[in-house]
Design a protein around this motif. Structure first.
Motif, short mmCIF file in Angstrom:
data_model
loop_
_atom_site.label_atom_id
_atom_site.label_comp_id
_atom_site.label_asym_id
_atom_site.label_seq_id
_atom_site.Cartn_x
_atom_site.Cartn_y
_atom_site.Cartn_z
N HIS B 64 44.60 -0.25 47.56
CA HIS B 64 43.93 -1.40 48.16
C HIS B 64 43.64 -1.19 49.64
CE1 HIS B 64 44.00 -5.27 50.36
NE2 HIS B 64 43.06 -5.54 49.47
N LYS B 65 44.73 -0.93 50.40
CA LYS B 65 44.58 -0.94 51.86
C LYS B 65 43.73 0.21 52.37
CE LYS B 65 48.14 -0.56 54.75
NZ LYS B 65 49.54 -0.83 55.08
N LYS B 66 43.93 1.37 51.78
CA LYS B 66 43.21 2.53 52.30
C LYS B 66 41.85 2.70 51.63
CE LYS B 66 43.65 7.23 53.57
NZ LYS B 66 42.69 6.85 54.59
N PHE B 67 41.87 2.76 50.30
CA PHE B 67 40.61 3.05 49.61
C PHE B 67 39.70 1.81 49.57
CE2 PHE B 67 38.34 2.72 45.54
CZ PHE B 67 37.34 3.62 45.83
N TRP B 68 40.18 0.71 48.98
CA TRP B 68 39.33 -0.46 48.76
C TRP B 68 38.80 -1.04 50.07
CZ3 TRP B 68 37.10 -1.78 44.44
CH2 TRP B 68 36.50 -3.05 44.35
N LEU B 69 39.70 -1.28 51.01
CA LEU B 69 39.26 -1.85 52.29
C LEU B 69 38.48 -0.81 53.11
CD1 LEU B 69 42.29 -4.03 53.42
CD2 LEU B 69 40.21 -4.71 52.23
N GLY B 70 38.62 0.46 52.74
CA GLY B 70 37.87 1.51 53.43
C GLY B 70 36.42 1.53 52.99
N PHE B 72 34.95 -0.99 51.14
CA PHE B 72 34.41 -2.35 51.25
C PHE B 72 35.06 -3.06 52.42
CE2 PHE B 72 34.32 -1.38 46.63
CZ PHE B 72 32.94 -1.30 46.49
N PRO B 73 34.72 -2.68 53.64
CA PRO B 73 35.41 -3.25 54.80
C PRO B 73 35.13 -4.74 54.93
CG PRO B 73 33.60 -1.87 55.50
CD PRO B 73 33.65 -1.77 54.02
N GLN B 74 36.11 -5.46 55.52
CA GLN B 74 35.98 -6.91 55.58
C GLN B 74 34.99 -7.35 56.65
OE1 GLN B 74 40.14 -7.16 55.98
NE2 GLN B 74 40.39 -8.46 54.18
N GLU B 75 35.24 -6.93 57.88
CA GLU B 75 34.40 -7.48 58.94
C GLU B 75 33.79 -6.37 59.80
OE1 GLU B 75 38.23 -6.70 60.25
OE2 GLU B 75 37.82 -8.41 58.95
N GLY B 76 32.49 -6.30 59.75
CA GLY B 76 31.77 -5.47 60.72
C GLY B 76 31.91 -3.96 60.61
N ASP B 77 33.07 -3.45 60.14
CA ASP B 77 33.25 -2.00 60.10
C ASP B 77 32.27 -1.36 59.12
OD1 ASP B 77 35.23 -2.13 61.91
OD2 ASP B 77 36.86 -2.12 60.44
N SER B 78 31.92 -0.10 59.41
CA SER B 78 31.05 0.59 58.47
C SER B 78 31.91 1.22 57.38
CB SER B 78 30.24 1.66 59.20
OG SER B 78 31.12 2.49 59.91
N PRO B 79 31.43 1.17 56.13
CA PRO B 79 32.24 1.72 55.04
C PRO B 79 32.34 3.24 55.12
CG PRO B 79 30.11 0.93 54.25
CD PRO B 79 30.20 0.54 55.68
N ASP B 80 33.47 3.75 54.68
CA ASP B 80 33.72 5.19 54.70
C ASP B 80 33.47 5.74 53.30
OD1 ASP B 80 34.62 7.73 54.91
OD2 ASP B 80 36.63 7.23 55.61
N TYR B 81 32.26 6.26 53.08
CA TYR B 81 31.88 6.68 51.73
C TYR B 81 32.66 7.90 51.25
CZ TYR B 81 28.11 3.36 52.26
OH TYR B 81 27.41 2.22 52.44
N TRP B 82 33.17 8.68 52.17
CA TRP B 82 33.93 9.86 51.78
C TRP B 82 35.09 9.52 50.87
CZ3 TRP B 82 32.27 14.55 51.97
CH2 TRP B 82 31.38 14.95 52.96
N LEU B 83 35.65 8.32 51.05
CA LEU B 83 36.85 7.96 50.28
C LEU B 83 36.58 7.94 48.77
CD1 LEU B 83 38.25 5.12 52.55
CD2 LEU B 83 39.09 7.44 52.34
N TRP B 84 35.30 7.76 48.39
CA TRP B 84 35.00 7.76 46.96
C TRP B 84 35.42 9.07 46.30
CZ3 TRP B 84 34.18 3.86 43.96
CH2 TRP B 84 33.65 2.67 44.48
N THR D 176 48.37 -5.80 56.94
CA THR D 176 46.91 -5.65 56.89
C THR D 176 46.18 -6.11 58.16
OG1 THR D 176 46.53 -7.74 55.73
CG2 THR D 176 46.78 -5.78 54.37
N THR D 177 46.85 -5.99 59.31
CA THR D 177 46.14 -6.18 60.58
C THR D 177 45.37 -4.89 60.85
OG1 THR D 177 48.23 -7.12 61.27
CG2 THR D 177 46.46 -7.04 62.92
N PRO D 178 44.07 -4.98 61.15
CA PRO D 178 43.33 -3.74 61.44
C PRO D 178 43.95 -3.01 62.63
CG PRO D 178 41.81 -5.56 61.13
CD PRO D 178 43.19 -6.14 61.16
N TYR D 179 43.94 -1.67 62.54
CA TYR D 179 44.57 -0.82 63.56
C TYR D 179 44.11 -1.20 64.97
CZ TYR D 179 46.17 3.64 65.58
OH TYR D 179 46.79 4.60 66.32
N ASP D 180 42.79 -1.40 65.12
CA ASP D 180 42.27 -1.63 66.47
C ASP D 180 42.63 -2.99 67.04
OD1 ASP D 180 41.10 0.87 66.64
OD2 ASP D 180 39.36 0.18 65.47
N SER D 181 43.04 -3.93 66.17
CA SER D 181 43.40 -5.22 66.75
C SER D 181 44.90 -5.33 67.02
CB SER D 181 42.92 -6.38 65.87
OG SER D 181 42.55 -5.97 64.63
#
Lengths: 407, 226, 225, 299
Positions: B64-70, B72-84, D176-181
């Motif tokens: 969840h934390k590394k792959f899924w949120l990586g 499908f990021p929640q806010e503003g971040d660009s997704p990291d496609y490499w993780l696929w 689950t706090t983002p690293y940068d915050s």
């Protein structure tokens, strides 16, 4: 609890506080006010230099500066150096705060896509003074890390030796491997079991097929079961992994065929018990006590269960031949078993028994590595000892060269 | 040296969780008398619960934390496609459960084996071979700051050099252990035995600590006897 | 295909990790990190593979209706409870405000960790204390010179690392002689022995890594060379 | 009172070992269960006693302490928790004493684990350290004074990738706090921004991997607390300076509690530890006396 550095910074705090109280007994001032007032300000750090950090992937810049001349050991007014970075000429950001006395920092938050300029400030509790800003710099990514040239050389020499002997063994060159004590005893141990009419138990450790020790163990198993097949003794083998069970059955079957007794083989010789460590041990213990094998082989990767198995085997009076590469488990085998293959001997035994050129060749290659290690240890000890005692130039130079080689 | 009187605070807290914990502790210990159904039940619970624990923590911390949120990021971040790439390899790994296409699980397995081989080759060579050889290249004679010889340290240094060299001789396989070389190997085994003896002593220490921890739980935390 | 692709994968990843030690530039420096992330994810999947395997083995046992099938029910039930509780706690934690992790000490998952998992795994290992003592009594014999050396070293380490022997001689001297001696054994002869083993193993790992990267050693993909 | 009774019981236990010796000499050794009982009693009785054992501080513990003392107040320290509950009796006291010491020195602590249980054990250690009135008074803030990055899978590859950037392996902390915050992480990219790494380890991945990667490849300064089973294996690293110090097993934990003046569980356990060692030593002796007398008879 306190150390000199702690004293130093707390001294600085007190000093700065005193200055503040002395000069400004009015209401609190903002930082700009403080600086603009005519206090004798501390000198800023100088000669800030930003250079590309060599031999990396372009993700770091090294910064060095000359500390402020007011950075003193006693009553230091400076509490920190603050580093500011501006990327592509944007607004500078604080990237690090370093303790007094620092003069170096490696900024590894950069990339080759941007250019950066830096400034550093010495700050007291009340204000800070900035150094000049550096020129813009873009970090570079290098192809070859020349810092590691000697390491590369060493890796090449040893890999080369291993490859050379594998190839020459494949070409049919005879390679000598010394006798290994535990192996000499195998035939005798199997023979004894036959005489007594009791079975032989073989335990290949509790790891799966991805562990080299398990693989080595199965190679040895192949050779042992051949003797067993020839003597027509019985073997049973409880295992903790299903893959090991499949592999072991194949191995034993092949041995019985090689000894021209394929009918004597049955799948019941190898049984999967459970993956769970202590569940497996409890079962094997019960089996040992019930079946009373005359000979027990414990070869492979063992963990905490080693002592339970070895002790039970000892208590039923079996001849035990053990071997593992895990140092923490070896004492129990050495104490409770008749023969123990120590560490690398397990692999050597498997190479020796397999007779495969690849295995024998790489064993020989490793020996070259050991010879090199011994040579350098002795040479280095000689150089260091002579150099420390008599300060002879030849040995001093030798020691320096060795140190560089191994740095 | 003598023993000093110390004070301990009494503690005792009885809650339902503690009761369960104590019950399971005793259940496992019952194996010491003999293998019995209570122990087997505890063992079965252990296997199930620990597998569940690992699965859940790996799911939330990694998948969840590394792959899924990586990706499908929640806010503003660009997704990291490499993780696929990792997720695809991971999925192939799960195919091992099938008998028909289980062979495809060799791909992620080869990936891990290859990476481990490459990484280990360098790490072990540097940390366990080069650095150890480099540290053994030391002056045997140890001097104090006033240039007098420290005999005990000198002896120790000598022991280290002797032990390393003879130990390596013992692990030398392509030469018969005869003559001087044989003596060297013999001395090497002595060092290995002392090493294993030290290991044994420490193992005893470790195992006893684990037991003391459990006894402390039973008598202190649970029963509140001290 | 079944053999070649795994071999290529092994060689490429192996080389990337070995070479990036010397070549920091793209693509080596970066792919090392990307591969590292992949491995992290693959390992998480591997744990789930283990869980699936456990379920499979347990169901097989239940279906075969042997005497032990009983316990397989317990394995599956306790695994099921752990997974349900874990997902429930984990997901409700994610959507709570502020979010809390599944291992937060307010969750039921944590309760099970503390009161079921911890005592079981700790006690499992604590039993080793008894076995080590029983092995010491029944199996540790000074049957030859080597075993004697082992026992003597073990003796001084056991008695010196705790103030046992030093308390015994406390009437004679206040210097912790045995503590120092145990210290000495660890720092000198133990280090020497461990180091010899270490160097040997390092070379062994080098040679087997080399064989794997070059595709000579293939047992991990189920084939002989 | 408890002390007197306990000592009497221990003496009785010792005397009964004479009977064990006689039985063993007669070729009729005692059964496993009796051995088990001896161990249980020997380890349990001292827990009821209020005696403190005098402990000399060994070099490795002192070296670790000195290295910590040399760090300036407010240093950034990484605490890696690589163990699970079974090893807690040895490692938890070290972790608690370390946390107390570190918080009192105002170190900024970054916690992570290569074992999934590690960060939980870390939280327990923090909770216990927070009970200390001096630390409670500091009113430490999560995210500013300490942070728990949680667990990440991948074993040694986690450390390897952290060498470039912590964020690649820990994009979020355990909450689950983002690293940068996270305020504490803002200026921390990788190991070069960390002043000291402390590792609590009971196996692999653990101290060995931290030495090989964080120290030998990325130049960190490492100190470690190990279970006693693992400790002998890391001595070569210690001597070669790849680690600055080591706390080995229960005695290492007790010494560390003593030198940091943060008395905790290890200090009370060490007496039990001592008696348990005594029992094992005596059992080995009895076994060997019997072995040699039997050997002589055969001759």
């Amino acid at each position: 609890m306190k150390n000199s550095l702690a004293d130093r910074s707390s001294g600085g705090i007190i000093c700065a506080a005193l200055i503040t109280i002395f000069f400004f007994s009015g209401p609190l001032h903002s930082q700009e006010d403080l600086v603009s007032l005519s206090v004798k300000k501390i000198a800023p750090p100088s000669s800030l230099l930003a250079t590309d950090h060599k031999y990396d992937n372009g993700n770091s810049i090294s910064l060095s500066w000359v500390p402020s001349i007011d950075d003193a050991l006693m009553n230091n007014p400076i509490v920190a150096y603050k580093l500011y970075r501006s990327s592509n000429d944007t607004e500078p950001n604080l990237i690090a705060e370093l303790p007094p006395g620092s003069s170096y920092f490696l900024d590894n938050g950069v990339s080759t896509d941007n250019s950066y300029s830096y400034s550093v400030s010495a700050s007291t509790n009340a204000y800070e003074v900035l150094s000049n800003r550096t020129e813009s710099i873009t970090p570079q990514s290098e192809w070859i890390n020349y810092n590691k040239k000697y390491l590369f050389l060493m890796v090449m020499i040893i890999s080369g030796a291993i490859m050379y002997f594998i190839v020459s063994a494949k070409r049919g060159k005879e390679l000598f491997v010394r006798k290994i004590a535990g192996l000499e005893a195998i035939d005798e141990a199997v023979g004894r079991a036959t005489e007594m009419g009791r079975p032989i138990m073989y335990i290949p450790g509790i790891q799966d097929m991805d562990d080299v020790q398990t693989i080595a163990s199965l190679t040895i198993l192949g050779r042992i079961t051949r003797t067993i097949a020839e003597y027509d003794s019985k073997i049973f083998m409880p295992v903790a992994r299903s893959l090991v069970m499949t592999a072991a059955r194949e191995t034993i079957k092949a041995s019985y065929q090689a000894a021209s007794r394929p009918d004597s083989y049955s799948d019941d010789m190898v049984n999967y018990i459970t993956d769970e460590q202590f569940g497996y041990v409890a079962h094997v213990n019960g089996l040992m006590v019930r079946e009373k094998p005359a000979t027990v082989f414990l070869l492979g990767a063992f963990f905490a269960e080693s002592l339970i198995l070895a002790e039970t085997g000892n208590s039923i009076g079996a001849i035990q031949i053990a071997g593992t590469a895990r140092p923490a488990q070896l004492p129990f085998f050495i104490a409770a078993c008749d023969f123990t293959l120590i560490g690398e001997e397990l692999f050597a035994a498997s190479a020796y028994l397999s007779g495969e050129p690849m295995q024998l060749g790489s064993l020989k290659g490793q020996d070259v590595g050991k010879a090199i290690a011994m040579f350098f240890v002795l040479l280095g000890v000689l150089a260091a000892t002579v150099s420390a005692a008599w300060d002879i130039e030849l040995f001093n130079n030798l020691l320096d060269n060795l140190n560089e080689l191994f740095s | 040296m003598s023993l000093i009187l110390a004070r301990k605070e009494k503690r005792s807290s009885m809650d339902i969780g503690m009761f369960f914990a104590a019950l399971l502790t005793l259940g496992i210990f019952s194996f010491l008398y003999k293998d019995n159904p209570v122990y087997k039940v505890c063992e079965a619970i252990f296997v199930g619960v620990s597998a569940g624990f690992w699965a859940i923590t790996y799911f939330f911390d990694n998948i969840h934390k590394k792959f899924w949120l990586g990706v499908f990021p929640q806010e503003g971040d660009s997704p990291d496609y490499w993780l696929w790439g990792g997720a695809i390899l991971g999925f192939l790994m799960l195919l091992r459960i099938s008998n028909k296409i289980g062979w495809i699980a060799r791909w992620p397995l080869s990936f891990i084996v290859g990476a481990t081989a490459g990484l280990y080759m360098m790490l072990y060579f540097v940390s366990n071979a080069l650095n150890q050889v480099a540290d053994t290249m030391m002056p045997i004679v140890a001097y104090a700051s006033d240039n007098s010889v420290l005999w005990l340290d000198t002896f120790g240094n000598f022991i280290v050099v002797l032990g390393v060299v003879t130990g390596l001789i013992y692990f030398f396989f392509s030469k018969e252990h005869k003559g001087l070389f044989g003596t060297g190997a013999q001395v090497g085994t002595w060092f290995l035995m002392i090493t294993f003896g030290a290991s044994f002593g420490y193992t005893v220490m470790s195992r006893m600590s684990l037991l003391i921890g459990r006894l402390d739980f039973l008598f202190g935390d649970w029963l509140g006897l001290f | 295909m079944r053999r070649e692709i795994p071999l290529i994968i092994t060689t490429v990843t192996g080389l990337v990790f070995a070479i990036s030690y010397f070549i920091p530039h793209m693509p080596f420096g970066n792919s090392e990190n990307i591969f590292g992330e992949w491995i992290s994810i693959v390992q998480a999947f591997a744990i789930w593979l283990g869980v699936l395997n456990l379920v499979k083995v347990s169901i097989d046992k239940i279906l075969s209706k042997k005497g032990d099938a009983y316990y397989s029910y317990i394995v599956i039930i306790s695994l099921g409870i752990m997974l349900i509780v874990g997902f429930w706690d984990g997901l409700s934690g994610l959507y709570a405000d502020p979010p809390y992790p599944v291992i937060d000490d307010s969750t039921s998952f944590y309760w099970i960790f503390k009161n079921i998992y911890t005592p079981l795994t700790s006690t499992m290992f604590a039993m080793l204390a008894f076995f080590v003592a029983s092995a010491s009594y029944r199996a540790f014999r000074a049957r030859n010179f080597q075993a004697t050396l082992l026992l003597i070293a073990g003796f001084f380490v056991m008695g010196g690392r705790v103030p046992l022997f030093d308390l015994m001689i406390s009437g004679i001297t206040d210097v912790p002689v045995f503590s120092h001696f145990a210290d000495w054994i660890m720092t000198y002869p133990n280090t020497a022995g461990q180091r010899a083993i270490m160097i040997g193993i390092a070379l062994g790992i080098m040679s087997s890594s080399l064989r794997i990267i070059l595709g000579i050693e293939r047992s991990h993909i189920g084939g002989k060379s | 009172m408890a002390n007197t009774i306990s000592i009497i019981l221990l003496i009785l236990l010792g005397l009964s070992l004479v009977y064990v010796l006689v039985r063993t000499l007669k070729g009729n050794p005692i059964g496993r269960r009796i051995v088990f009982l001896y161990v249980a009693i020997a380890a349990a009785i001292p827990l009821f006693m209020d005696l403190e054992v005098p402990l000399p501080i060994t070099t490795d513990v002192r070296n670790l302490y000195d290295a910590l003392e040399k760090l300036p107040d407010g240093s950034k320290v990484m605490a890696a928790f690589d163990y699970d509950p079974p090893s807690a009796p040895e490692l938890q006291p070290m972790a608690v004493a370390f946390m107390k010491y570190a918080f009192k020195r105002d170190f900024k602590i970054i916690i992570m684990g290569l074992w999934p249980q590690g960060p939980i054990q870390a939280n327990m250690a923090i909770d216990e350290a927070m009970q200390d009135p001096e630390i409670a008074a500091k009113n430490l803030q999560y995210g500013v004074d300490y942070v728990n990055l949680g667990f990440q899978s991948g074993n040694e590859f986690v450390i390897q990738s952290m060498g470039t950037a912590f964020k690649t392996m820990f994009p979020k902390d355990y909450r689950t706090t983002p690293y940068d915050s996270i305020p504490l992480m803002r200026n921390i990219v990788n190991f070069s921004n960390i002043d000291f790494v402390m590792n609590f380890s009971s196996g692999e991945p653990g101290t060995i991997q931290w030495v090989q990667i964080a120290v030998d490849r990325f130049g960190s300064v490492l100190g470690a607390g190990n279970t006693a089973v693992q400790a002998p294996q890391v001595y070569p690293y210690l001597r070669a300076g790849q680690m600055v110090g080591l706390l080995g097993g229960m005695s290492g934990a007790a010494e560390f509690e003593k030198i940091t003046a943060e008395k905790g569980k290890a200090s009370t356990f060490i007496l039990s530890q001592m008696i348990a060692h005594a029992i094992v030593i005596i059992l080995i002796l009895i076994g060997n006396v019997a072995y040699f007398s039997e050997k002589r008879k055969k001759k």
